[in-house]
Scaffold this motif. Structure first.
Motif, short mmCIF file in Angstrom:
data_model
loop_
_atom_site.label_atom_id
_atom_site.label_comp_id
_atom_site.label_asym_id
_atom_site.label_seq_id
_atom_site.Cartn_x
_atom_site.Cartn_y
_atom_site.Cartn_z
N THR A 1 0.90 -1.11 -0.04
CA THR A 1 -0.09 -0.09 0.08
C THR A 1 0.89 1.20 0.08
O THR A 1 1.76 1.21 0.70
N PHE A 2 0.57 2.30 -0.96
CA PHE A 2 1.44 3.48 -0.95
C PHE A 2 0.57 4.55 -1.35
O PHE A 2 -0.44 4.65 -1.61
N GLY A 3 1.35 5.67 -1.45
CA GLY A 3 0.60 6.98 -1.54
C GLY A 3 1.42 8.24 -1.39
O GLY A 3 2.72 7.98 -1.22
N TYR A 4 0.84 9.35 -1.47
CA TYR A 4 1.91 10.43 -1.36
C TYR A 4 1.09 11.59 -0.43
O TYR A 4 -0.32 11.79 -0.63
N PHE A 5 2.06 12.44 0.36
CA PHE A 5 1.24 13.44 1.16
C PHE A 5 2.22 14.88 0.94
O PHE A 5 3.33 14.64 0.62
N ILE B 1 3.87 9.18 8.95
CA ILE B 1 2.43 8.87 8.84
C ILE B 1 2.38 7.24 9.33
O ILE B 1 3.09 6.54 9.28
N THR B 2 0.98 7.30 9.97
CA THR B 2 0.51 6.29 10.52
C THR B 2 -1.01 5.55 10.09
O THR B 2 -1.80 6.42 9.94
N GLY B 3 -0.90 4.51 9.71
CA GLY B 3 -2.08 3.71 9.45
C GLY B 3 -2.82 2.98 10.60
O GLY B 3 -2.04 2.51 11.30
N THR B 4 -4.18 3.03 10.41
CA THR B 4 -4.85 2.23 11.39
C THR B 4 -5.55 1.09 10.74
O THR B 4 -6.24 1.43 9.83
N LEU C 1 -7.16 0.45 4.82
CA LEU C 1 -6.70 1.04 5.97
C LEU C 1 -8.02 1.56 6.73
O LEU C 1 -9.09 2.07 5.96
N ASP C 2 -8.23 1.60 7.94
CA ASP C 2 -9.41 2.00 8.50
C ASP C 2 -9.22 3.81 8.70
O ASP C 2 -10.18 4.36 8.73
N GLY C 3 -7.82 3.92 8.61
CA GLY C 3 -7.75 5.51 8.83
C GLY C 3 -6.19 5.72 8.58
O GLY C 3 -5.27 4.96 8.65
N ILE C 4 -5.75 6.98 8.38
CA ILE C 4 -4.32 7.36 8.29
C ILE C 4 -4.37 8.65 8.71
O ILE C 4 -5.22 9.65 8.27
N ILE C 5 -3.01 9.00 9.36
CA ILE C 5 -2.85 10.34 9.89
C ILE C 5 -1.26 10.83 9.44
O ILE C 5 -0.58 9.75 9.41
N ALA C 6 -1.06 12.20 9.55
CA ALA C 6 0.14 12.38 9.39
C ALA C 6 0.48 13.56 10.56
O ALA C 6 -0.29 14.28 10.88
#
Length: 252
Positions: free
Chosen positions: A190-194, A201-204, A239-244
């Motif tokens: 799994t990937f992406g950009y911010f 960056i943390t995923g739940t 992912l259930d959620g993701i935060i930076a």
């Protein structure tokens, strides 16, 4: 003596001076003659109908010698003529592959900036991430897409997944499209950009937190490429959620 001759004989009797016109005989013979003509006319019509029926039988399917003769007044049969200038559809095209919408020999997009090595290996190939130019109709501020690909030992690239925005701006602050594996030849983490000063960056998923690996894009330091270790997050799992967060731990 035929009916016609009898009628003429009855009429010639009136030519003699002493003859008495037998009107009843004349009318009787006339009716009999007309009746014979009507019967003959009906027989001719029946013959024509029978010939038409024979033509249809020959064209559609010949009858055997033991088949019953056509009825006197067969129901009308409509036989559609073959289409002119239209070839029948083949059961299978010579080449089942649909015609391409793009040239087969078109080279893959050239990566923009440096290629990021994820550290994941697929045989002799390595999993890499890189930006490529894209064009989205109606979205003039979207010009880049993030690709997950594989790089061979000779440096050639194979793109497995490409994600990009479809509206707005590809440089707006925050998260952009996230790529998930969908049964690729080689599993894609799994990937992406911010966009922004992210340091973590943390995923739940299922109540647990998973940290992503981050690398700044060489062409724009505000753009952070991230991906998740497949040993911690199975490729394709949502992912259930993701935060930076920034360097101070503040949520962005």
């Amino acid at each position: 003596m035929s009916e016609l001759e009898r009628l003429r004989h009855a009429m010639r009797a009136t030519e003699r001076p002493d003859a008495v016109l037998d009107l009843a005989a004349v009318m009787r013979e006339g009716r009999r003659l007309r009746t014979r003509r009507r019967v003959a006319g009906a027989g001719a019509a029946t013959l024509a109908t029978g010939l038409a029926a024979v033509v249809v039988v020959v064209a559609v399917g010949a009858s055997g010698p033991g088949d019953p003769a056509p009825t006197e007044r067969p129901p009308p049969v409509a036989v559609a003529p073959p289409s002119v200038g239209v070839s029948p559809m083949p059961e299978k095209w010579p080449d089942p592959t649909p015609p391409p919408t793009v040239a087969r020999d078109e080279p893959p997009p050239k990566p923009m900036g440096q290629i990021v090595d994820s550290g994941v290996r697929h045989g002799t190939e390595r999993r890499v991430y890189y930006f490529v130019p894209v064009s989205v109709p109606g979205a003039p501020k979207v010009s880049i897409g993030l690709a997950a690909g594989r790089q061979a030992a000779d440096g050639s690239l194979t793109t497995d997944i490409l994600v990009n925005d479809v509206d707005g701006s590809d440089r707006r602050a925050g998260f952009h499209q996230i790529g998930y594996d969908e049964g690729s030849a080689a599993p894609v983490p799994t990937f992406g950009y911010f966009v922004g000063p992210a340091e973590r960056i943390t995923g739940t998923v299922d109540g647990r937190q998973v940290d992503a690996r981050l690398v700044r894009w060489s062409a724009d330091k505000q753009v952070m490429i991230f991906w998740f270790d497949p040993a911690q997050l199975e490729p394709g799992e949502r992912l259930d959620g993701i935060i930076a967060r920034d360097g101070s731990g503040r949520r962005l």
